[in-house]
Design an enzyme around this catalytic site. Structure first.
Site, PDB file in Angstrom:
ATOM      1  N   TYR A 102       0.852  -1.190   0.000  1.00  0.00           N
ATOM      2  CA  TYR A 102       0.000   0.000   0.000  1.00  0.00           C
ATOM      3  C   TYR A 102       0.886   1.237   0.000  1.00  0.00           C
ATOM      4  CZ  TYR A 102      -3.005   3.737   1.762  1.00  0.00           C
ATOM      5  OH  TYR A 102      -3.669   4.922   1.921  1.00  0.00           O
ATOM      6  N   GLU A 190      -4.135   7.348  -3.106  1.00  0.00           N
ATOM      7  CA  GLU A 190      -3.554   6.084  -2.677  1.00  0.00           C
ATOM      8  C   GLU A 190      -3.507   5.078  -3.824  1.00  0.00           C
ATOM      9  OE1 GLU A 190      -5.973   4.883   0.613  1.00  0.00           O
ATOM     10  OE2 GLU A 190      -7.506   3.966  -0.640  1.00  0.00           O
TER      11      GLU A 190
END
Length: 378
Positions: A102, A190
């Site tokens: 991530y 993100e």
């Protein structure tokens, strides 16, 4: 402002972040054509909608052939995910994944600066990782005068990968991600997951981008990406009427003037055992039309069991708010009880207006909140 995944991919790709090829389709036939253009192999068909949990809702499917892509697209298009209709799907090649990570950037109000987040626990909700295993998330505050520095990006990348080539690739992506974040005025961006492939490449598979509404007047190209059909009607109505509105999951609808009083009202609702259904700030305006619009928005929420008006009149005139309440209830019948607390500028006149119309008004904030909470439970 949210943008769709395919739009976020396009924006981030312009900054040099590597994504697999893909295209968006609004019909099953277009999905077939895109799958064929991508080589005819397995593809992912992904619902484009402004909400999470698409996979759990059946909005993300693997298609082994172009024909199967059409079948999945026909099922996904038109479905509703969290009350939002799916009108487009993104078709991308199915990836061979060795590992998932991530990478994201947020505005941290406590730190008063952007913070870059990285975690080897990719493919999961970052909120769940933060709640259960916060030690798995790296956080690097960024000085906005200088941006994300190379040594900071490299340190983050070493927390994700052992292979030096992959570390360099991930560090480069992190720097480009921050550059994109800053350039478009984002409040969040993100990549989840950031993957490694069998041949060692580091590639972004999914992208999320949220742009601060205050930046849109300076970035008309980004503002043009807004998809009104993908937004909740209540949010569109609030924006059209210059109301600050955030939908929540409680049962006490709140209409307040001023952000500080709105936050205090929501805290007090929680304190007395209730759950606020929304944040709605009519601001300092005394325009009764804004009050009518606010009451329409709150009353249109099926989860609302009681409505609380909490007005502290300074610039806002209480009599104008009272007139707005009366006008609104003349236009449409309320199906839930209404609690009104007014104090401040012209409150005596406001109480007279409401009394004449058959409403009771209170001046004590605690009493009003307790009553609204009790009525929501009844």
């Amino acid at each position: 402002m949210n943008v769709h995944e395919y739009q976020a991919r396009e924006i981030l790709a312009r900054f040099g972040i590597p994504f697999p090829r893909g295209a968006v389709a609004s019909t099953p036939q277009q999905a077939t054509a895109i799958a064929e253009q991508l080589g005819g192999g397995p593809v992912m068909v992904k619902a484009q909608v402004h909400t999470g949990g698409r996979g759990k809702a059946g909005g993300v499917k693997l298609a082994k052939t172009p024909a199967e892509a059409a079948v999945h697209a026909s099922r996904i298009l038109g479905m509703t995910i969290h009350d939002l209709p799916v009108q487009k799907v993104l078709v991308v090649p199915a990836a061979d994944i060795v590992s998932e990570s991530y990478l994201g950037v947020i505005v941290d109000r406590a730190a008063q600066r952007p913070v870059v987040l990285a975690s080897a626990a990719g493919g999961m909700d970052i909120e769940e990782v933060a709640a259960r295993t916060p030690e798995r998330i790296q956080r690097v505050p960024v000085d906005p005068r200088y941006g994300l520095l190379p040594h900071q990006a490299t340190a983050l990348a070493f927390g994700l990968y052992r292979d030096l080539a992959q570390v360099r690739a991930a560090a480069d992506i992190a720097e480009k991600l921050y550059a994109a974040f800053y350039a478009v005025g984002a409040s969040l961006v993100e990549i989840n997951p950031l993957i490694t492939t069998p041949d060692g490449r580091v590639v972004a598979l999914d992208a999320k981008l949220v742009v601060d509404d205050n930046e849109l007047s300076r970035r008309p190209d980004i503002a043009a990406l807004r998809d009104l059909s993908a937004e909740a009607p209540s949010e569109r109505q609030a924006r059209d009427n210059a109301l600050s509105f955030i939908k929540l999951n409680g049962s006490v609808g709140c209409c307040v003037n001023g952000a500080g009083l709105a936050m205090a009202t929501m805290d007090l609702v929680k304190f007395y055992g209730g759950e606020p259904a929304n944040f709605l700030d009519i601001g300092g305006s005394s325009n009764p039309d804004k009050v009518v619009a606010a009451l329409q928005i709150i009353a249109g929420d099926p989860g609302v069991k009681s409505i609380l008006f909490n007005i502290f009149g300074g610039i806002t005139r209480c009599d104008d708010v009272a007139n707005g309440i009366v006008q609104a209830t003349q236009k449409f019948a309320l199906k839930v009880p209404l609690v009104i607390r007014l104090t401040g500028t012209n409150d005596t006149a406001a109480i007279a207006i409401l009394t004449k119309a058959g409403f009771a008004a209170q001046t004590d904030m605690d009493d009003a909140v307790q009553r609204a909470v009790a009525l929501a439970r009844a």
